[in-house]
Design a protein around this motif. Structure first.
Motif, mmCIF file in Angstrom:
data_model
loop_
_atom_site.group_PDB
_atom_site.id
_atom_site.type_symbol
_atom_site.label_atom_id
_atom_site.label_comp_id
_atom_site.label_asym_id
_atom_site.label_seq_id
_atom_site.Cartn_x
_atom_site.Cartn_y
_atom_site.Cartn_z
ATOM 1 N N ARG A 25 0.806 -1.218 0.000
ATOM 2 C CA ARG A 25 0.000 0.000 0.000
ATOM 3 C C ARG A 25 0.838 1.268 0.000
ATOM 4 O O ARG A 25 0.358 2.333 -0.389
ATOM 5 N N THR A 26 2.082 1.186 0.437
ATOM 6 C CA THR A 26 2.940 2.371 0.440
ATOM 7 C C THR A 26 3.482 2.678 -0.954
ATOM 8 O O THR A 26 4.010 3.760 -1.171
ATOM 9 N N LYS A 27 3.363 1.737 -1.875
ATOM 10 C CA LYS A 27 3.805 1.885 -3.269
ATOM 11 C C LYS A 27 5.304 2.153 -3.379
ATOM 12 O O LYS A 27 5.769 2.804 -4.307
ATOM 13 N N THR A 28 6.074 1.633 -2.448
ATOM 14 C CA THR A 28 7.520 1.841 -2.450
ATOM 15 C C THR A 28 8.168 1.187 -3.657
ATOM 16 O O THR A 28 8.991 1.813 -4.338
ATOM 17 N N MET A 29 7.811 -0.051 -3.929
ATOM 18 C CA MET A 29 8.424 -0.761 -5.059
ATOM 19 C C MET A 29 8.058 -0.114 -6.382
ATOM 20 O O MET A 29 8.876 -0.033 -7.289
ATOM 21 N N ARG A 30 6.829 0.357 -6.498
ATOM 22 C CA ARG A 30 6.414 1.029 -7.726
ATOM 23 C C ARG A 30 7.269 2.258 -7.997
ATOM 24 O O ARG A 30 7.689 2.508 -9.123
ATOM 25 N N MET A 31 7.511 3.034 -6.936
ATOM 26 C CA MET A 31 8.319 4.243 -7.085
ATOM 27 C C MET A 31 9.762 3.897 -7.433
ATOM 28 O O MET A 31 10.379 4.553 -8.272
ATOM 29 N N LEU A 32 10.309 2.857 -6.808
ATOM 30 C CA LEU A 32 11.673 2.453 -7.115
ATOM 31 C C LEU A 32 11.822 2.032 -8.570
ATOM 32 O O LEU A 32 12.776 2.401 -9.246
ATOM 33 N N ARG A 33 10.883 1.258 -9.047
ATOM 34 C CA ARG A 33 10.937 0.800 -10.442
ATOM 35 C C ARG A 33 10.763 1.957 -11.407
ATOM 36 O O ARG A 33 11.355 1.969 -12.479
ATOM 37 N N ALA A 34 9.932 2.911 -11.042
ATOM 38 C CA ALA A 34 9.729 4.069 -11.913
ATOM 39 C C ALA A 34 10.984 4.933 -11.975
ATOM 40 O O ALA A 34 11.303 5.508 -13.020
#
Length: 65
Positions: A25-34
């Motif tokens: 839910r924190t979307k940490t991995m999404r931000m890292l990949r972006a």
């Protein structure tokens, strides 16, 4: 930093599952990949417009049907 309070007698698997859910839910991995690759501003803007039109289409279908 994520803090998951573990209750007395709680299964560690259950606590781990809560941690994973909270992490997603924190979307940490999404931000890292972006951040790994550069996205041109024009491409990002185009994707944002496509997403907005898709959501708008779903909402109008809800109202009509």
């Amino acid at each position: 930093m994520l803090i998951i309070p573990v209750k007395e007698g709680e299964n560690i698997d259950r606590a781990l599952k809560r941690y994973k859910r909270k992490f997603d839910r924190t979307k940490t991995m999404r931000m890292l990949r972006a951040r790994k690759q550069f996205t041109k501003p024009s491409v990002a803007k185009r994707a944002q417009k496509i997403k907005a039109s898709y959501i708008q289409r779903l909402r109008t279908q809800e109202e009509v049907g």
